[in-house]
Write a protein that holds these residues in place. Structure first.
Motif, PDB file in Angstrom:
ATOM      1  N   GLY A  47       0.274  67.263  48.180  1.00 34.07           N
ATOM      2  CA  GLY A  47       1.411  67.800  48.916  1.00 34.07           C
ATOM      3  C   GLY A  47       1.424  69.303  49.092  1.00 34.07           C
ATOM      4  O   GLY A  47       2.335  69.847  49.711  1.00 34.07           O
ATOM      5  N   GLY A  48       0.428  70.010  48.535  1.00 37.13           N
ATOM      6  CA  GLY A  48       0.327  71.438  48.780  1.00 37.13           C
ATOM      7  C   GLY A  48       0.913  72.317  47.693  1.00 37.13           C
ATOM      8  O   GLY A  48       1.687  71.887  46.847  1.00 37.13           O
ATOM      9  N   GLN A  49       0.479  73.585  47.719  1.00 33.11           N
ATOM     10  CA  GLN A  49       0.852  74.615  46.749  1.00 33.11           C
ATOM     11  C   GLN A  49       0.373  74.208  45.358  1.00 33.11           C
ATOM     12  O   GLN A  49      -0.574  73.417  45.230  1.00 33.11           O
ATOM     13  N   ASP A  50       0.971  74.742  44.302  1.00 29.79           N
ATOM     14  CA  ASP A  50       0.418  74.483  42.980  1.00 29.79           C
ATOM     15  C   ASP A  50       1.478  74.645  41.905  1.00 29.79           C
ATOM     16  O   ASP A  50       2.435  75.407  42.058  1.00 29.79           O
ATOM     17  N   ALA A  51       1.280  73.916  40.815  1.00 26.58           N
ATOM     18  CA  ALA A  51       2.018  74.079  39.563  1.00 26.58           C
ATOM     19  C   ALA A  51       3.517  73.795  39.723  1.00 26.58           C
ATOM     20  O   ALA A  51       3.953  73.097  40.636  1.00 26.58           O
ATOM     21  N   GLN A  52       4.298  74.355  38.787  1.00 29.74           N
ATOM     22  CA  GLN A  52       5.724  74.055  38.736  1.00 29.74           C
ATOM     23  C   GLN A  52       6.417  74.465  40.034  1.00 29.74           C
ATOM     24  O   GLN A  52       6.180  75.535  40.560  1.00 29.74           O
ATOM     25  N   GLY A  53       7.260  73.590  40.533  1.00 30.73           N
ATOM     26  CA  GLY A  53       8.005  73.868  41.747  1.00 30.73           C
ATOM     27  C   GLY A  53       7.335  73.392  43.015  1.00 30.73           C
ATOM     28  O   GLY A  53       7.930  73.463  44.086  1.00 30.73           O
ATOM     29  N   SER A  54       6.106  72.894  42.932  1.00 34.61           N
ATOM     30  CA  SER A  54       5.369  72.482  44.127  1.00 34.61           C
ATOM     31  C   SER A  54       5.311  70.961  44.223  1.00 34.61           C
ATOM     32  O   SER A  54       5.452  70.246  43.231  1.00 34.61           O
ATOM     33  N   GLN A  55       5.081  70.487  45.439  1.00 37.62           N
ATOM     34  CA  GLN A  55       4.894  69.052  45.622  1.00 37.62           C
ATOM     35  C   GLN A  55       3.604  68.588  44.946  1.00 37.62           C
ATOM     36  O   GLN A  55       3.558  67.518  44.339  1.00 37.62           O
ATOM     37  N   ARG A  56       2.559  69.404  45.048  1.00 34.01           N
ATOM     38  CA  ARG A  56       1.305  69.070  44.369  1.00 34.01           C
ATOM     39  C   ARG A  56       1.520  68.952  42.859  1.00 34.01           C
ATOM     40  O   ARG A  56       0.981  68.050  42.214  1.00 34.01           O
ATOM     41  N   GLY A  57       2.317  69.882  42.303  1.00 36.16           N
ATOM     42  CA  GLY A  57       2.611  69.812  40.881  1.00 36.16           C
ATOM     43  C   GLY A  57       3.365  68.544  40.513  1.00 36.16           C
ATOM     44  O   GLY A  57       3.094  67.918  39.485  1.00 36.16           O
ATOM     45  N   ARG A  58       4.307  68.147  41.351  1.00 31.82           N
ATOM     46  CA  ARG A  58       5.061  66.915  41.106  1.00 31.82           C
ATOM     47  C   ARG A  58       4.123  65.709  41.113  1.00 31.82           C
ATOM     48  O   ARG A  58       4.283  64.775  40.312  1.00 31.82           O
ATOM     49  N   GLU A  59       3.164  65.697  42.019  1.00 32.18           N
ATOM     50  CA  GLU A  59       2.248  64.564  42.122  1.00 32.18           C
ATOM     51  C   GLU A  59       1.265  64.515  40.953  1.00 32.18           C
ATOM     52  O   GLU A  59       0.997  63.434  40.410  1.00 32.18           O
ATOM     53  N   TYR A  60       0.725  65.679  40.590  1.00 32.76           N
ATOM     54  CA  TYR A  60      -0.398  65.693  39.652  1.00 32.76           C
ATOM     55  C   TYR A  60      -0.028  66.028  38.212  1.00 32.76           C
ATOM     56  O   TYR A  60      -0.636  65.515  37.277  1.00 32.76           O
TER      57      TYR A  60
END
Length: 260
Positions: A47-60
């Motif tokens: 979902g893009g971006q990285d780490a806390q606060g990002s969609q990618r962070g939520r997924e991974y």
């Protein structure tokens, strides 16, 4: 009329990346050499971006079964429909793969659903405290797979019906506390991997090199089938290391699975 779909091993990669841009060619060669079984590689964008606060962070980075459920319920049925194939339901014929945070997600998929996935391959997995969203009952995120919470003391809380409620103190690390699961895990870490000893993240749980070494330690103590490659002069998701090790890592991950 299309041919009847064939049953194959499924490969669920937790994110496409240029770090293993030659995955398809590598798999074609290994399959032709009968070093791995025939399989389908599924690479899923994040979902893009990285780490806390990002969609990618939520997924991974979330230490939960949510991402595995998304793959199982939405992605794999779409693959079967669009590619006219039938993916195996045998967890021994399924693998997850990823790098960095998606490497942690790959392990998390198998950890929460060992009835779906037995084989995991990860490059520089983020087994540190990158969790998102925050889970007050597991404050250290993926760090707590291998080690106890080391952050500042605070109230132990869990969320019940949307309300924060006092909870028991954090227990022993997840891998240590649980009976060994049928997970076969290959991963590598470099001696120059990431390390964040800065004032904004002062919790002592952001050393990638240490976290991977600790993962190997607890996996060994619990009797897991794992292979940990510690690479000198290698950085986070080190491209030369991936290029050199991907074929042998794939072969090791699939060891024991029948090759027609």
């Amino acid at each position: 009329m299309s041919a009847a779909p064939r049953r194959r091993s499924s490969w669920s990669a937790t994110g496409g990346s240029n770090a293993y841009k030659d995955l398809a060619t590598t798999l074609d060669n290994l399959i032709a050499q009968r070093r791995v079984p025939p399989m389908i590689a599924i690479q899923i964008g994040n979902g893009g971006q990285d780490a806390q606060g990002s969609q990618r962070g939520r997924e991974y980075d979330a230490v939960s079964g949510a991402y595995a459920q998304f793959v199982e319920r939405e992605v794999l049925p779409l693959v079967e429909k669009n590619a006219d194939v039938k993916l195996t339901g045998n967890p021994d014929g399924r693998a997850t793969m990823g790098l960095s945070s998606s490497g942690a997600a790959a392990f998390t998929m198998a950890w929460f659903y060992p009835d779906l996935y037995h084989r995991v391959l990860a490059f520089s997995p983020t087994m540190v405290n990158q969790q998102w969203p925050h889970d007050p009952s597991l404050r250290g995120g993926a760090w707590e797979y291998h080690s106890a919470w080391t952050g500042p003391a605070g109230p132990n809380l869990i969320s019940k019906a949307g309300v924060l409620t006092p909870a028991e103190p954090p227990g022993v690390p997840l891998i240590v506390a649980a009976p060994a699961k049928p997970i076969r895990f290959w991963f590598f870490g470099g001696d120059q991997d990431l390390f964040y000893p800065n004032p904004t993240i002062p919790d002592g749980m952001h050393d990638w090199t240490l976290s991977n070494a600790l993962m190997a330690k607890v996996l060994a103590e619990k009797g897991y089938h794992y292979q940990f490659l510690f690479v000198r002069n290698a950085k986070h998701v080190d491209r030369p290391t991936i290029a050199q090790t991907l074929p042998s890592a794939l072969e090791w991950v699939w060891k024991g699975y029948p090759i027609p």
